[in-house]
Scaffold this motif. Sequence first.
Motif, PDB file in Angstrom:
ATOM      1  N   HIS A   1      47.949  70.107  48.018  1.00 13.31           N
ATOM      2  CA  HIS A   1      48.611  69.009  48.738  1.00 13.31           C
ATOM      3  C   HIS A   1      50.126  69.202  48.754  1.00 13.31           C
ATOM      4  O   HIS A   1      50.772  69.067  49.803  1.00 13.31           O
ATOM      5  CB  HIS A   1      48.254  67.684  48.078  1.00 13.31           C
ATOM      6  CG  HIS A   1      49.172  66.564  48.436  1.00 13.31           C
ATOM      7  ND1 HIS A   1      49.100  65.899  49.642  1.00 13.31           N
ATOM      8  CD2 HIS A   1      50.211  65.997  47.744  1.00 13.31           C
ATOM      9  CE1 HIS A   1      50.044  64.968  49.684  1.00 13.31           C
ATOM     10  NE2 HIS A   1      50.724  65.014  48.554  1.00 13.31           N
ATOM     11  N   CYS A   2      50.709  69.519  47.623  1.00 12.80           N
ATOM     12  CA  CYS A   2      52.163  69.666  47.543  1.00 12.80           C
ATOM     13  C   CYS A   2      52.649  70.868  48.347  1.00 12.80           C
ATOM     14  O   CYS A   2      53.714  70.809  48.980  1.00 12.80           O
ATOM     15  CB  CYS A   2      52.600  69.776  46.086  1.00 12.80           C
ATOM     16  SG  CYS A   2      52.463  68.228  45.169  1.00 12.80           S
ATOM     17  N   CYS A   3      51.880  71.953  48.345  1.00 11.40           N
ATOM     18  CA  CYS A   3      52.255  73.125  49.156  1.00 11.40           C
ATOM     19  C   CYS A   3      52.279  72.766  50.635  1.00 11.40           C
ATOM     20  O   CYS A   3      53.198  73.170  51.368  1.00 11.40           O
ATOM     21  CB  CYS A   3      51.288  74.273  48.908  1.00 11.40           C
ATOM     22  SG  CYS A   3      51.425  75.028  47.276  1.00 11.40           S
ATOM     23  N   GLU A   4      51.266  72.035  51.096  1.00 11.71           N
ATOM     24  CA  GLU A   4      51.209  71.659  52.500  1.00 11.71           C
ATOM     25  C   GLU A   4      52.328  70.686  52.860  1.00 11.71           C
ATOM     26  O   GLU A   4      53.025  70.861  53.867  1.00 11.71           O
ATOM     27  CB  GLU A   4      49.848  71.040  52.818  1.00 11.71           C
ATOM     28  CG  GLU A   4      48.702  72.033  52.751  1.00 11.71           C
ATOM     29  CD  GLU A   4      47.352  71.388  52.971  1.00 11.71           C
ATOM     30  OE1 GLU A   4      47.282  70.133  52.960  1.00 11.71           O
ATOM     31  OE2 GLU A   4      46.357  72.113  53.129  1.00 11.71           O
ATOM     32  N   THR A   5      52.503  69.658  52.046  1.00 11.85           N
ATOM     33  CA  THR A   5      53.512  68.646  52.338  1.00 11.85           C
ATOM     34  C   THR A   5      54.906  69.264  52.374  1.00 11.85           C
ATOM     35  O   THR A   5      55.690  69.022  53.300  1.00 11.85           O
ATOM     36  CB  THR A   5      53.466  67.520  51.290  1.00 11.85           C
ATOM     37  OG1 THR A   5      52.161  66.934  51.284  1.00 11.85           O
ATOM     38  CG2 THR A   5      54.498  66.451  51.584  1.00 11.85           C
ATOM     39  N   ASP A   6      55.215  70.076  51.376  1.00 12.10           N
ATOM     40  CA  ASP A   6      56.526  70.720  51.313  1.00 12.10           C
ATOM     41  C   ASP A   6      56.739  71.655  52.497  1.00 12.10           C
ATOM     42  O   ASP A   6      57.811  71.661  53.115  1.00 12.10           O
ATOM     43  CB  ASP A   6      56.647  71.492  49.996  1.00 12.10           C
ATOM     44  CG  ASP A   6      58.036  72.067  49.792  1.00 12.10           C
ATOM     45  OD1 ASP A   6      58.959  71.279  49.510  1.00 12.10           O
ATOM     46  OD2 ASP A   6      58.199  73.291  49.917  1.00 12.10           O
ATOM     47  N   SER A   7      55.713  72.435  52.844  1.00  9.83           N
ATOM     48  CA  SER A   7      55.848  73.408  53.930  1.00  9.83           C
ATOM     49  C   SER A   7      56.005  72.727  55.281  1.00  9.83           C
ATOM     50  O   SER A   7      56.874  73.091  56.085  1.00  9.83           O
ATOM     51  CB  SER A   7      54.644  74.347  53.947  1.00  9.83           C
ATOM     52  OG  SER A   7      54.599  75.121  52.764  1.00  9.83           O
ATOM     53  N   PHE A   8      55.151  71.739  55.561  1.00  6.12           N
ATOM     54  CA  PHE A   8      55.235  71.044  56.844  1.00  6.12           C
ATOM     55  C   PHE A   8      56.607  70.395  57.024  1.00  6.12           C
ATOM     56  O   PHE A   8      57.202  70.455  58.102  1.00  6.12           O
ATOM     57  CB  PHE A   8      54.146  69.982  56.955  1.00  6.12           C
ATOM     58  CG  PHE A   8      52.740  70.525  56.987  1.00  6.12           C
ATOM     59  CD1 PHE A   8      52.495  71.873  57.187  1.00  6.12           C
ATOM     60  CD2 PHE A   8      51.656  69.682  56.813  1.00  6.12           C
ATOM     61  CE1 PHE A   8      51.197  72.380  57.212  1.00  6.12           C
ATOM     62  CE2 PHE A   8      50.356  70.174  56.845  1.00  6.12           C
ATOM     63  CZ  PHE A   8      50.127  71.523  57.039  1.00  6.12           C
ATOM     64  N   LEU A   9      57.104  69.794  55.963  1.00  5.34           N
ATOM     65  CA  LEU A   9      58.380  69.087  56.060  1.00  5.34           C
ATOM     66  C   LEU A   9      59.552  70.056  56.170  1.00  5.34           C
ATOM     67  O   LEU A   9      60.421  69.904  57.034  1.00  5.34           O
ATOM     68  CB  LEU A   9      58.554  68.188  54.829  1.00  5.34           C
ATOM     69  CG  LEU A   9      59.810  67.319  54.795  1.00  5.34           C
ATOM     70  CD1 LEU A   9      59.856  66.370  55.986  1.00  5.34           C
ATOM     71  CD2 LEU A   9      59.880  66.526  53.486  1.00  5.34           C
ATOM     72  N   ARG A  10      59.579  71.068  55.327  1.00  5.74           N
ATOM     73  CA  ARG A  10      60.739  71.953  55.287  1.00  5.74           C
ATOM     74  C   ARG A  10      60.860  72.818  56.545  1.00  5.74           C
ATOM     75  O   ARG A  10      61.966  73.021  57.072  1.00  5.74           O
ATOM     76  CB  ARG A  10      60.684  72.840  54.035  1.00  5.74           C
ATOM     77  CG  ARG A  10      60.970  72.072  52.762  1.00  5.74           C
ATOM     78  CD  ARG A  10      61.065  72.976  51.551  1.00  5.74           C
ATOM     79  NE  ARG A  10      61.313  72.214  50.351  1.00  5.74           N
ATOM     80  CZ  ARG A  10      62.520  71.808  49.936  1.00  5.74           C
ATOM     81  NH1 ARG A  10      63.587  72.128  50.665  1.00  5.74           N
ATOM     82  NH2 ARG A  10      62.665  71.117  48.828  1.00  5.74           N
ATOM     83  N   VAL A  11      59.745  73.337  57.027  1.00  7.18           N
ATOM     84  CA  VAL A  11      59.832  74.237  58.187  1.00  7.18           C
ATOM     85  C   VAL A  11      60.176  73.459  59.455  1.00  7.18           C
ATOM     86  O   VAL A  11      60.976  73.921  60.276  1.00  7.18           O
ATOM     87  CB  VAL A  11      58.527  75.040  58.351  1.00  7.18           C
ATOM     88  CG1 VAL A  11      58.554  75.865  59.630  1.00  7.18           C
ATOM     89  CG2 VAL A  11      58.322  75.956  57.146  1.00  7.18           C
ATOM     90  N   THR A  12      59.597  72.293  59.636  1.00  6.81           N
ATOM     91  CA  THR A  12      59.921  71.515  60.835  1.00  6.81           C
ATOM     92  C   THR A  12      61.372  71.044  60.806  1.00  6.81           C
ATOM     93  O   THR A  12      62.060  71.075  61.834  1.00  6.81           O
ATOM     94  CB  THR A  12      58.979  70.309  60.997  1.00  6.81           C
ATOM     95  OG1 THR A  12      59.015  69.499  59.811  1.00  6.81           O
ATOM     96  CG2 THR A  12      57.551  70.765  61.248  1.00  6.81           C
ATOM     97  N   ARG A  13      61.856  70.650  59.649  1.00  4.43           N
ATOM     98  CA  ARG A  13      63.264  70.246  59.558  1.00  4.43           C
ATOM     99  C   ARG A  13      64.191  71.443  59.749  1.00  4.43           C
ATOM    100  O   ARG A  13      65.236  71.322  60.407  1.00  4.43           O
ATOM    101  CB  ARG A  13      63.555  69.583  58.212  1.00  4.43           C
ATOM    102  CG  ARG A  13      62.864  68.253  58.004  1.00  4.43           C
ATOM    103  CD  ARG A  13      63.270  67.627  56.681  1.00  4.43           C
ATOM    104  NE  ARG A  13      64.496  66.853  56.805  1.00  4.43           N
ATOM    105  CZ  ARG A  13      65.142  66.322  55.766  1.00  4.43           C
ATOM    106  NH1 ARG A  13      64.682  66.517  54.536  1.00  4.43           N
ATOM    107  NH2 ARG A  13      66.240  65.623  55.949  1.00  4.43           N
ATOM    108  N   ALA A  14      63.814  72.582  59.193  1.00  5.84           N
ATOM    109  CA  ALA A  14      64.640  73.780  59.379  1.00  5.84           C
ATOM    110  C   ALA A  14      64.708  74.172  60.849  1.00  5.84           C
ATOM    111  O   ALA A  14      65.717  74.711  61.325  1.00  5.84           O
ATOM    112  CB  ALA A  14      64.087  74.935  58.551  1.00  5.84           C
ATOM    113  N   GLY A  15      63.630  73.884  61.589  1.00  8.27           N
ATOM    114  CA  GLY A  15      63.606  74.217  63.006  1.00  8.27           C
ATOM    115  C   GLY A  15      64.414  73.269  63.863  1.00  8.27           C
ATOM    116  O   GLY A  15      64.674  73.555  65.038  1.00  8.27           O
ATOM    117  N   GLY A  16      64.803  72.124  63.319  1.00  8.51           N
ATOM    118  CA  GLY A  16      65.620  71.202  64.079  1.00  8.51           C
ATOM    119  C   GLY A  16      65.053  69.805  64.237  1.00  8.51           C
ATOM    120  O   GLY A  16      65.664  68.963  64.907  1.00  8.51           O
TER     121      GLY A  16
END
Length: 293
Positions: free
Chosen positions: A132-147
């Motif tokens: 759960h934490c891997c998914e939540t962290d990844s979804f949030l960080r990559v989308t925010r990094a993309g803009g």
Amino acid sequence: MRSETSGDTDGTTMGAIPRQAPDFGLFGPQSVTWRVHADPMMLPAGLRALLLQALHPLAMAGVAEHSRYREDPWGRLIRTAQYVGAVTYGSTEQAEQALARVRAVHLRVRGTDPETGASYRADDPELLTWVHCCETDSFLRVTRAGGLRLTAAEADRYVAEQRETAWRLGVPRTAPLPATVRGLADYFDRIRPELRAGPAAREAARFALLPPMPLWVELATPARPAWTGIMALGVASLPRWARRLYGLPGWPVADLGARVATRSLRTSLLVLPAGLREGPHLREARARLAAHA
């Protein structure tokens, strides 16, 4: 606007059944989850999540011994996308059906890690928390990094919202699931001593980078270079400590390069028509929302 039906006080004809609001499932259109999971960067975010999950020896043992990712990599990817779409945008019934299927699979995934001899089971709350934490962290960080523009409060709200899925998959509601971005970071700091890139994790990473494709797809389409680029972006967006575990450079300059590439890819994908970059569950949810407006 006043109703034309005499005696109406609630906008409905006397004796008629009021129109029910559509069922928007576990989150709804006002959630941050809807915004994050609609972002075109969810694919590299999902790949980052898989690479991160593989660093937990027991989670990776379960995948290596029970998953058919080698025989059917594209089917697994499609099923994962369908699951995320159903849980995020489906009705409550659709979300529960998707969650029930995953819970049923988890009941069958158990065994012993051949490297350490430790036993594992996929429905273990600690392993569920890790995934759960891997998914939540990844979804949030990559989308925010993309803009994707989210305030700090909205980012924290996303993390808090995502606990609902973990709870419904079997994590006790009394368990200390991270509810903020800071809480996620603290969780990874605590668990890092348990992580490593063992042979199974490295094999899975190599397979993900170069999965099999039909010959005509490789020769007649840009699928191979496109996939390699997206996968490389997923790797580059990993935390520095995770890249080092895989034997890759953990330099800060790589983080900057990943952010630039992520923004460039997101800008390109946003040019595509919504029908090409949005999944069926999101389109159905938008239709329900439009009908209710």
